[in-house]
Design a protein around this motif. Structure first.
Motif, PDB file in Angstrom:
ATOM      1  N   UNK A  20     -48.568  71.380 -43.289  1.00 34.86           N
ATOM      2  CA  UNK A  20     -47.967  70.154 -42.779  1.00 34.86           C
ATOM      3  C   UNK A  20     -47.595  70.304 -41.309  1.00 34.86           C
ATOM      4  N   UNK A  21     -47.057  71.458 -40.926  1.00 34.36           N
ATOM      5  CA  UNK A  21     -46.717  71.677 -39.519  1.00 34.36           C
ATOM      6  C   UNK A  21     -47.966  71.674 -38.643  1.00 34.36           C
ATOM      7  N   UNK A  22     -49.031  72.291 -39.109  1.00 32.13           N
ATOM      8  CA  UNK A  22     -50.273  72.284 -38.321  1.00 32.13           C
ATOM      9  C   UNK A  22     -50.816  70.870 -38.178  1.00 32.13           C
ATOM     10  N   UNK A  23     -50.759  70.082 -39.244  1.00 31.45           N
ATOM     11  CA  UNK A  23     -51.201  68.690 -39.178  1.00 31.45           C
ATOM     12  C   UNK A  23     -50.334  67.897 -38.202  1.00 31.45           C
ATOM     13  N   UNK A  24     -49.020  68.090 -38.268  1.00 32.11           N
ATOM     14  CA  UNK A  24     -48.125  67.387 -37.350  1.00 32.11           C
ATOM     15  C   UNK A  24     -48.391  67.787 -35.904  1.00 32.11           C
ATOM     16  N   UNK A  71     -39.030  67.402 -32.403  1.00 33.43           N
ATOM     17  CA  UNK A  71     -37.806  67.785 -33.111  1.00 33.43           C
ATOM     18  C   UNK A  71     -38.076  68.028 -34.594  1.00 33.43           C
ATOM     19  N   UNK A  72     -38.927  67.200 -35.202  1.00 31.00           N
ATOM     20  CA  UNK A  72     -39.262  67.390 -36.617  1.00 31.00           C
ATOM     21  C   UNK A  72     -40.015  68.708 -36.818  1.00 31.00           C
ATOM     22  N   UNK A  73     -40.961  69.009 -35.918  1.00 30.46           N
ATOM     23  CA  UNK A  73     -41.688  70.277 -36.006  1.00 30.46           C
ATOM     24  C   UNK A  73     -40.746  71.468 -35.878  1.00 30.46           C
ATOM     25  N   UNK A  74     -39.859  71.427 -34.903  1.00 32.29           N
ATOM     26  CA  UNK A  74     -38.917  72.533 -34.730  1.00 32.29           C
ATOM     27  C   UNK A  74     -37.964  72.650 -35.911  1.00 32.29           C
ATOM     28  N   UNK A  95     -40.889  78.839 -41.043  1.00 27.87           N
ATOM     29  CA  UNK A  95     -42.112  79.092 -40.277  1.00 27.87           C
ATOM     30  C   UNK A  95     -43.054  77.905 -40.329  1.00 27.87           C
ATOM     31  N   UNK A  96     -44.348  78.175 -40.236  1.00 29.60           N
ATOM     32  CA  UNK A  96     -45.323  77.084 -40.212  1.00 29.60           C
ATOM     33  C   UNK A  96     -46.109  77.041 -41.511  1.00 29.60           C
TER      34      UNK A  96
END
Length: 141
Positions: free
Chosen positions: A22-26, A59-62, A18-19
């Motif tokens: 780090x994902x929100x920052x990205x 792609x990194x986020x996914x 999930x998120x």
């Protein structure tokens, strides 16, 4: 219809990471790079480079979102938070100093180094540190 779709997606996400912070920052960095890339869309060199960077970020986020290696993603997030929390605190502190600029001045204690928020009273003052009880003189215009 919508409820069934949400149920299917939640069942798909079970066991996946999930998120996180780090994902929100990205995602925010992705949006900023996307806005910059729109300005350089027609440029023959910068445009394609930014397009590749944007695809790599997506792609990194996914990958991070749908990953099943949860301990590894948590370790990445902990590493990010060790850098992000002091940075976020520093920016919040600078914003507070900017908001207080008309009423307060910030001075550092020469004894222990703690930052003190002092109300502005014109002229010379003797200040006592609340932590180490050291006294020092300061001057406000």
């Amino acid at each position: 219809m919508f409820r069934r779709l949400m149920f299917s997606f939640s069942r798909f996400m079970q066991g996946r990471y999930g998120t996180d912070n780090l994902n929100r920052f990205l995602l925010v960095v992705y949006l900023v790079v996307w806005v910059v890339a729109n300005f350089f869309r027609g440029h023959p060199v910068v445009g394609p480079i930014l397009a590749v960077v944007l695809w790599g970020m997506v792609l990194w986020l996914l990958f991070r979102t749908f990953s099943r290696n949860i301990p590894r993603r948590q370790a990445e997030n902990r590493w990010f938070l060790r850098w992000w929390n002091p940075t976020k605190w520093w920016f919040a502190y600078q914003g507070r100093r900017l908001r207080d600029i008309r009423r307060y001045r910030y001075r550092k204690c020469p004894g222990c180094g703690v930052q003190m928020r002092l109300p502005i009273k014109r002229g010379r003052r003797t200040v006592t540190c609340h932590r180490c009880r050291a006294q020092f003189k300061t001057f406000f215009l």
